[in-house]
Write a protein that holds these residues in place. Structure first.
Motif, PDB file in Angstrom:
ATOM      1  N   TYR A  73      -2.331 -48.419   6.252  1.00  0.00           N
ATOM      2  CA  TYR A  73      -1.611 -49.527   6.231  1.00  0.00           C
ATOM      3  C   TYR A  73      -0.415 -49.250   5.162  1.00  0.00           C
ATOM      4  N   ARG A  74       0.996 -49.750   5.509  1.00  0.00           N
ATOM      5  CA  ARG A  74       2.227 -49.336   4.741  1.00  0.00           C
ATOM      6  C   ARG A  74       2.680 -50.704   4.297  1.00  0.00           C
ATOM      7  N   PHE A  75       2.678 -51.028   3.116  1.00  0.00           N
ATOM      8  CA  PHE A  75       2.851 -52.311   2.632  1.00  0.00           C
ATOM      9  C   PHE A  75       4.410 -52.196   2.016  1.00  0.00           C
ATOM     10  N   SER A  76       5.470 -53.273   2.552  1.00  0.00           N
ATOM     11  CA  SER A  76       6.777 -52.980   2.099  1.00  0.00           C
ATOM     12  C   SER A  76       7.378 -54.328   1.764  1.00  0.00           C
ATOM     13  N   VAL A  77       8.214 -54.419   0.714  1.00  0.00           N
ATOM     14  CA  VAL A  77       9.152 -55.508   0.353  1.00  0.00           C
ATOM     15  C   VAL A  77      10.387 -55.061  -0.140  1.00  0.00           C
ATOM     16  N   TRP A  78      11.325 -55.590   0.009  1.00  0.00           N
ATOM     17  CA  TRP A  78      12.642 -55.276  -0.427  1.00  0.00           C
ATOM     18  C   TRP A  78      12.913 -55.019  -1.697  1.00  0.00           C
ATOM     19  N   HIS A  79      13.956 -53.912  -2.041  1.00  0.00           N
ATOM     20  CA  HIS A  79      14.108 -53.431  -3.364  1.00  0.00           C
ATOM     21  C   HIS A  79      12.822 -52.679  -3.946  1.00  0.00           C
ATOM     22  N   HIS A  80      11.914 -52.253  -3.397  1.00  0.00           N
ATOM     23  CA  HIS A  80      10.772 -51.750  -3.935  1.00  0.00           C
ATOM     24  C   HIS A  80      10.121 -50.495  -3.154  1.00  0.00           C
ATOM     25  N   HIS A  81       9.641 -49.822  -3.936  1.00  0.00           N
ATOM     26  CA  HIS A  81       8.857 -48.469  -3.166  1.00  0.00           C
ATOM     27  C   HIS A  81       7.707 -49.053  -2.035  1.00  0.00           C
ATOM     28  N   GLY A  85      -1.897 -47.751   1.751  1.00  0.00           N
ATOM     29  CA  GLY A  85      -3.082 -47.763   1.505  1.00  0.00           C
ATOM     30  C   GLY A  85      -3.951 -46.634   1.797  1.00  0.00           C
ATOM     31  N   PRO A  86      -5.239 -46.513   1.694  1.00  0.00           N
ATOM     32  CA  PRO A  86      -6.234 -45.371   2.027  1.00  0.00           C
ATOM     33  C   PRO A  86      -6.239 -45.069   3.453  1.00  0.00           C
ATOM     34  N   THR A  87      -6.455 -44.010   3.849  1.00  0.00           N
ATOM     35  CA  THR A  87      -6.599 -43.666   5.309  1.00  0.00           C
ATOM     36  C   THR A  87      -8.111 -44.250   5.822  1.00  0.00           C
ATOM     37  N   GLU A  88      -8.389 -44.867   6.631  1.00  0.00           N
ATOM     38  CA  GLU A  88      -9.416 -45.692   7.478  1.00  0.00           C
ATOM     39  C   GLU A  88      -9.541 -45.012   8.714  1.00  0.00           C
ATOM     40  N   LEU A  89     -11.122 -44.854   9.168  1.00  0.00           N
ATOM     41  CA  LEU A  89     -11.320 -44.595  10.339  1.00  0.00           C
ATOM     42  C   LEU A  89     -11.378 -45.765  11.271  1.00  0.00           C
ATOM     43  N   LEU A  90     -10.879 -45.836  12.188  1.00  0.00           N
ATOM     44  CA  LEU A  90     -11.075 -47.210  12.999  1.00  0.00           C
ATOM     45  C   LEU A  90     -10.905 -46.912  14.644  1.00  0.00           C
ATOM     46  N   ASP A  91     -11.307 -47.788  15.354  1.00  0.00           N
ATOM     47  CA  ASP A  91     -11.639 -47.617  16.853  1.00  0.00           C
ATOM     48  C   ASP A  91     -11.740 -48.945  17.475  1.00  0.00           C
ATOM     49  N   PRO A  92     -11.478 -49.147  18.881  1.00  0.00           N
ATOM     50  CA  PRO A  92     -11.389 -50.601  19.481  1.00  0.00           C
ATOM     51  C   PRO A  92     -12.374 -51.493  18.867  1.00  0.00           C
ATOM     52  N   ARG A  98     -10.312 -56.327   4.453  1.00  0.00           N
ATOM     53  CA  ARG A  98     -10.462 -56.062   3.060  1.00  0.00           C
ATOM     54  C   ARG A  98      -9.326 -56.547   2.121  1.00  0.00           C
ATOM     55  N   MET A  99      -9.558 -56.529   0.775  1.00  0.00           N
ATOM     56  CA  MET A  99      -8.679 -57.172  -0.074  1.00  0.00           C
ATOM     57  C   MET A  99      -7.831 -55.737  -0.557  1.00  0.00           C
ATOM     58  N   TYR A 100      -6.714 -55.719  -0.412  1.00  0.00           N
ATOM     59  CA  TYR A 100      -5.630 -54.610  -0.708  1.00  0.00           C
ATOM     60  C   TYR A 100      -5.177 -54.753  -1.962  1.00  0.00           C
TER      61      TYR A 100
END
Length: 214
Positions: A73-81, A85-92, A98-100
């Motif tokens: 997951y990539r988390f973004s807000v204005w004016h900030h880098h 998140g960590p790489t996770e193995l997912l499937d359907p 989780r708490m990030y």
């Protein structure tokens, strides 16, 4: 207990979908505040974006579980880098919430334009000039006391500051805080834009300076 219940409710929705649900909660690592209006992208390890969403008022986000593979997951807000998140193995069939813990850092090199000069814009100026000024506390003004209050807050797609999102991070004098809170509860801003459409947005570490002109 509230966090556990929220996660349980998120996962309880899974049987209604043909596939699993993944996501969780974005939380400020410094204050423990759940972060609303954060842009969240689900991307694979080549940084290809699979899906996008925003966190809700309680910091929750979710996606339909993707095809089998490694994602983050990539988390973004204005004016900030952005924070990745960590790489996770997912499937359907994946079912997880989780708490990030997120720590955004200021991006001084981010050059931003405001609507209508661009299709993507952070929250803009107050819509009503009569509500664009913060009232200087009379006692502090009389004594010649200056200061700064730094706050987090979220602005919805109508330009209204969400009251529960207002969080004072620091203040040189706590007597300035009520003036800032009252201003944010009263003002109506030009909302943020995504692809030209009004969107909610999180504003972090916004300083409000109180200075007495000579």
């Amino acid at each position: 207990m509230r966090i556990a219940l929220s996660i349980a409710l998120l996962l309880a929705a899974a049987p209604l979908h043909a596939q699993g649900l993944v996501g969780g909660f974005a939380v400020d690592s410094a204050t423990g505040m759940r972060l609303p209006c954060v842009d969240v992208a689900l991307e694979d390890t080549t940084e290809r974006v699979v899906a996008r969403t925003q966190t809700t008022t309680d910091g929750m986000f979710q996606f339909d579980a993707p095809t089998r593979g490694a994602y983050r997951y990539r988390f973004s807000v204005w004016h900030h880098h952005a924070v990745v998140g960590p790489t996770e193995l997912l499937d359907p069939s994946s079912e997880q919430a989780r708490m990030y813990q997120i720590s955004f850092t200021n991006d001084p090199d981010q050059q931003l334009k405001l609507w209508p000069d661009t299709a993507d814009s952070p929250p803009g100026r107050p819509r009503e000039s009569s509500k664009a000024r913060i009232h200087y506390p009379q006692e502090l003004y009389t004594k010649g006391i200056e200061g700064t209050v730094t706050v987090h807050y979220a602005v919805d797609s109508l330009g209204v500051v969400l009251g529960p999102s207002i969080r004072v991070i620091r203040a040189t004098d706590p007597r300035f805080e009520p003036a800032v809170t009252a201003y944010l509860q009263d003002v109506r801003l030009e909302p943020a834009r995504r692809d030209g459409r009004p969107a909610c947005a999180l504003v972090l570490n916004q300083p409000f300076n109180f200075k007495i002109n000579p």
